[in-house]
Design a protein around this motif. Structure first.
Motif, PDB file in Angstrom:
ATOM      1  N   TRP A 107      17.894  23.507 -26.098  1.00  8.07           N
ATOM      2  CA  TRP A 107      18.166  22.305 -25.304  1.00  8.07           C
ATOM      3  C   TRP A 107      17.081  22.079 -24.239  1.00  8.07           C
ATOM      4  CZ3 TRP A 107      23.729  20.858 -23.317  1.00  8.07           C
ATOM      5  CH2 TRP A 107      23.801  19.473 -23.197  1.00  8.07           C
ATOM      6  N   ASN A 108      15.851  22.130 -24.702  1.00  3.88           N
ATOM      7  CA  ASN A 108      14.673  21.835 -23.884  1.00  3.88           C
ATOM      8  C   ASN A 108      14.374  22.910 -22.835  1.00  3.88           C
ATOM      9  OD1 ASN A 108      13.561  19.209 -24.820  1.00  3.88           O
ATOM     10  ND2 ASN A 108      12.874  19.096 -22.708  1.00  3.88           N
ATOM     11  N   GLY A 110      21.556  23.874 -12.812  1.00  2.00           N
ATOM     12  CA  GLY A 110      20.628  23.422 -13.825  1.00  2.00           C
ATOM     13  C   GLY A 110      20.413  24.432 -14.932  1.00  2.00           C
ATOM     14  N   GLU A 111      20.716  25.699 -14.704  1.00  2.00           N
ATOM     15  CA  GLU A 111      20.621  26.669 -15.787  1.00  2.00           C
ATOM     16  C   GLU A 111      21.671  26.336 -16.827  1.00  2.00           C
ATOM     17  OE1 GLU A 111      21.360  31.332 -16.851  1.00  2.00           O
ATOM     18  OE2 GLU A 111      21.917  30.533 -14.893  1.00  2.00           O
ATOM     19  N   LEU A 112      21.333  26.546 -18.082  1.00  2.00           N
ATOM     20  CA  LEU A 112      22.296  26.269 -19.128  1.00  2.00           C
ATOM     21  C   LEU A 112      23.522  27.166 -19.002  1.00  2.00           C
ATOM     22  CD1 LEU A 112      20.069  25.723 -22.301  1.00  2.00           C
ATOM     23  CD2 LEU A 112      21.257  24.004 -20.938  1.00  2.00           C
ATOM     24  N   HIS A 113      24.640  26.631 -19.431  1.00  2.00           N
ATOM     25  CA  HIS A 113      25.901  27.362 -19.461  1.00  2.00           C
ATOM     26  C   HIS A 113      25.696  28.696 -20.180  1.00  2.00           C
ATOM     27  CE1 HIS A 113      30.074  28.254 -20.591  1.00  2.00           C
ATOM     28  NE2 HIS A 113      30.463  27.338 -19.706  1.00  2.00           N
ATOM     29  N   CYS A 172      22.636  11.096 -20.515  1.00  2.00           N
ATOM     30  CA  CYS A 172      22.105  11.472 -21.823  1.00  2.00           C
ATOM     31  C   CYS A 172      20.582  11.518 -21.808  1.00  2.00           C
ATOM     32  CB  CYS A 172      22.583  10.488 -22.880  1.00  2.00           C
ATOM     33  SG  CYS A 172      24.324  10.625 -23.327  1.00  2.00           S
ATOM     34  N   GLU A 173      19.978  10.522 -21.205  1.00  2.00           N
ATOM     35  CA  GLU A 173      18.523  10.479 -21.166  1.00  2.00           C
ATOM     36  C   GLU A 173      17.952  11.580 -20.280  1.00  2.00           C
ATOM     37  OE1 GLU A 173      17.701   6.469 -20.054  1.00  2.00           O
ATOM     38  OE2 GLU A 173      18.504   5.644 -21.927  1.00  2.00           O
ATOM     39  N   ALA A 174      18.662  11.895 -19.189  1.00  2.00           N
ATOM     40  CA  ALA A 174      18.213  12.979 -18.315  1.00  2.00           C
ATOM     41  C   ALA A 174      18.284  14.327 -19.022  1.00  2.00           C
ATOM     42  CB  ALA A 174      19.059  13.015 -17.043  1.00  2.00           C
ATOM     43  N   MET A 175      19.168  14.420 -20.010  1.00  2.00           N
ATOM     44  CA  MET A 175      19.334  15.672 -20.744  1.00  2.00           C
ATOM     45  C   MET A 175      18.633  15.628 -22.100  1.00  2.00           C
ATOM     46  SD  MET A 175      23.233  16.685 -19.667  1.00  2.00           S
ATOM     47  CE  MET A 175      23.005  18.405 -20.094  1.00  2.00           C
ATOM     48  N   HIS A 176      17.611  14.756 -22.175  1.00  3.44           N
ATOM     49  CA  HIS A 176      16.700  14.712 -23.320  1.00  3.44           C
ATOM     50  C   HIS A 176      17.378  14.230 -24.594  1.00  3.44           C
ATOM     51  CE1 HIS A 176      13.971  16.922 -20.683  1.00  3.44           C
ATOM     52  NE2 HIS A 176      14.958  17.758 -20.457  1.00  3.44           N
ATOM     53  N   GLY A 177      18.357  13.328 -24.453  1.00  7.30           N
ATOM     54  CA  GLY A 177      18.989  12.751 -25.617  1.00  7.30           C
ATOM     55  C   GLY A 177      18.199  11.574 -26.175  1.00  7.30           C
ATOM     56  N   THR A 178      18.371  11.336 -27.471  1.00  2.33           N
ATOM     57  CA  THR A 178      17.758  10.205 -28.156  1.00  2.33           C
ATOM     58  C   THR A 178      18.868   9.279 -28.621  1.00  2.33           C
ATOM     59  OG1 THR A 178      15.943  11.605 -28.961  1.00  2.33           O
ATOM     60  CG2 THR A 178      16.301   9.500 -30.081  1.00  2.33           C
ATOM     61  N   PRO A 179      18.820   7.985 -28.251  1.00  5.58           N
ATOM     62  CA  PRO A 179      19.913   7.089 -28.633  1.00  5.58           C
ATOM     63  C   PRO A 179      20.023   6.904 -30.133  1.00  5.58           C
ATOM     64  CG  PRO A 179      18.096   5.860 -27.646  1.00  5.58           C
ATOM     65  CD  PRO A 179      17.779   7.302 -27.449  1.00  5.58           C
ATOM     66  N   ILE A 180      21.254   6.835 -30.617  1.00  5.15           N
ATOM     67  CA  ILE A 180      21.534   6.551 -32.020  1.00  5.15           C
ATOM     68  C   ILE A 180      22.588   5.444 -32.062  1.00  5.15           C
ATOM     69  CG2 ILE A 180      20.890   8.820 -32.921  1.00  5.15           C
ATOM     70  CD1 ILE A 180      23.786   9.644 -32.842  1.00  5.15           C
ATOM     71  N   LYS A 181      22.643   4.721 -33.162  1.00  5.59           N
ATOM     72  CA  LYS A 181      23.520   3.566 -33.249  1.00  5.59           C
ATOM     73  C   LYS A 181      24.897   3.963 -33.754  1.00  5.59           C
ATOM     74  CE  LYS A 181      19.753   0.246 -33.941  1.00  5.59           C
ATOM     75  NZ  LYS A 181      19.174  -0.798 -34.833  1.00  5.59           N
ATOM     76  N   PHE A 194      28.289  22.805 -24.272  1.00  3.04           N
ATOM     77  CA  PHE A 194      27.715  21.461 -24.232  1.00  3.04           C
ATOM     78  C   PHE A 194      28.527  20.554 -23.320  1.00  3.04           C
ATOM     79  CE2 PHE A 194      27.174  17.109 -25.380  1.00  3.04           C
ATOM     80  CZ  PHE A 194      25.861  16.978 -25.761  1.00  3.04           C
ATOM     81  N   CYS A 195      29.832  20.506 -23.521  1.00  8.70           N
ATOM     82  CA  CYS A 195      30.678  19.595 -22.739  1.00  8.70           C
ATOM     83  C   CYS A 195      30.661  19.941 -21.257  1.00  8.70           C
ATOM     84  CB  CYS A 195      32.109  19.621 -23.274  1.00  8.70           C
ATOM     85  SG  CYS A 195      32.295  18.876 -24.906  1.00  8.70           S
ATOM     86  N   GLU A 196      30.741  21.238 -20.942  1.00  6.76           N
ATOM     87  CA  GLU A 196      30.729  21.635 -19.541  1.00  6.76           C
ATOM     88  C   GLU A 196      29.381  21.355 -18.905  1.00  6.76           C
ATOM     89  OE1 GLU A 196      32.286  25.492 -18.743  1.00  6.76           O
ATOM     90  OE2 GLU A 196      34.193  25.095 -19.782  1.00  6.76           O
ATOM     91  N   GLN A 197      28.311  21.579 -19.660  1.00  4.47           N
ATOM     92  CA  GLN A 197      26.972  21.298 -19.143  1.00  4.47           C
ATOM     93  C   GLN A 197      26.789  19.811 -18.909  1.00  4.47           C
ATOM     94  OE1 GLN A 197      24.797  23.928 -18.803  1.00  4.47           O
ATOM     95  NE2 GLN A 197      23.188  22.713 -17.859  1.00  4.47           N
ATOM     96  N   PHE A 198      27.214  19.014 -19.874  1.00  2.00           N
ATOM     97  CA  PHE A 198      27.011  17.577 -19.781  1.00  2.00           C
ATOM     98  C   PHE A 198      27.805  16.972 -18.631  1.00  2.00           C
ATOM     99  CE2 PHE A 198      27.559  13.130 -20.783  1.00  2.00           C
ATOM    100  CZ  PHE A 198      26.318  12.764 -21.260  1.00  2.00           C
ATOM    101  N   ALA A 199      29.001  17.474 -18.417  1.00  5.70           N
ATOM    102  CA  ALA A 199      29.865  16.914 -17.368  1.00  5.70           C
ATOM    103  C   ALA A 199      29.555  17.484 -15.989  1.00  5.70           C
ATOM    104  CB  ALA A 199      31.330  17.161 -17.714  1.00  5.70           C
ATOM    105  N   GLY A 200      28.681  18.480 -15.939  1.00  6.37           N
ATOM    106  CA  GLY A 200      28.354  19.122 -14.668  1.00  6.37           C
ATOM    107  C   GLY A 200      27.298  18.349 -13.911  1.00  6.37           C
ATOM    108  N   GLU A 201      26.692  19.032 -12.935  1.00  2.83           N
ATOM    109  CA  GLU A 201      25.651  18.400 -12.135  1.00  2.83           C
ATOM    110  C   GLU A 201      24.391  18.173 -12.973  1.00  2.83           C
ATOM    111  OE1 GLU A 201      26.088  17.234  -9.143  1.00  2.83           O
ATOM    112  OE2 GLU A 201      28.163  17.916  -9.242  1.00  2.83           O
ATOM    113  N   ALA A 202      23.618  17.198 -12.595  1.00  5.11           N
ATOM    114  CA  ALA A 202      22.418  16.860 -13.334  1.00  5.11           C
ATOM    115  C   ALA A 202      21.426  18.014 -13.324  1.00  5.11           C
ATOM    116  CB  ALA A 202      21.744  15.614 -12.757  1.00  5.11           C
TER     117      ALA A 202
END
Length: 209
Positions: A41-42, A70-73, A135-144, A199-207
């Motif tokens: 995850w980058n 900021g450290e991964l879970h 999502c973008e801050a966490m290096h996500g790529t948009p999908i439709k 993933f869920c805990e990381q995403f919902a946590g602080e940036a």
């Protein structure tokens, strides 16, 4: 080393050929330090089987302070070593599945093993723009897909998609994780669950900084 990682996993990794591990997982082997290096995850993850040690390295090359936000879970350390142990040399299927589509998943991912996507909906309900920013801050790529959806490369052979439907006057917000179908070949159910929780805990946590 997180206590949740049994030493036997490091011992099992020591028995494997670095050449084979790197080929299967698209990781690299540092012969001098005798450790594996892989991007999770980058973030750079360094696994030293002989020292029973997992480190996370910042972009400036220094070891990550474990107390910094900021450290991964910690579940990502568990994920990383199992990824090295069990992933196969196969191409992505480009077909998304949910945890319920995984063999045994419909019974496993219930009750205490339910994927906690509610953490995402609780934080981003009625805030779809902030969801996209996260999502973008966490290096996500948009999908439709859905109202908004992003793909994240967790490891070279493990993409994960996060789908989000915002609430309206009839329905509450909803989020769902999807996985490339090949995750079935790489990881056991309990490790997929650990990945999903992390993933869920990381995403919902602080940036992440």
């Amino acid at each position: 080393m997180p206590e949740l990682i049994d030493r036997i996993f490091f011992d099992d990794l020591k028995k494997q050929s670095p050449e084979d591990v790197c080929k299967r997982t698209l990781s690299s082997w540092n012969q001098v330090e005798r450790c594996y290096e892989i991007t999770v995850w980058n973030q750079k993850c360094v696994i030293n089987p002989e020292q029973y040690k997992i480190d996370w390295i910042k972009e400036n090359g220094k070891e990550e302070n474990k107390d910094r936000a900021g450290e991964l879970h910690e579940y990502f350390s568990l994920f990383a070593i199992h990824y090295l142990l069990t992933s196969k040399e196969i191409n992505l299927s480009e077909k998304w599945i949910s945890e319920k589509d995984i063999p045994g998943g419909s019974t496993f991912f219930r009750g205490p093993h339910e994927v906690p996507t509610n953490l995402v909906t609780q934080k981003f309900s009625k805030q779809i723009d902030k969801f996209k920013e996260r999502c973008e801050a966490m290096h996500g790529t948009p999908i439709k897909m859905a109202d908004a959806a992003y793909k994240f490369i967790i490891a070279p052979r493990i993409p994960v998609a996060l789908l989000f439907w915002d609430c309206d006057e009839d329905f509450p917000a909803e989020a769902k994780l999807l996985y490339d179908k090949t995750i079935i070949d790489h990881l056991a159910l309990d490790i997929i669950f650990a990945l999903a929780v992390g993933f869920c805990e990381q995403f919902a946590g602080e940036a992440i900084n």
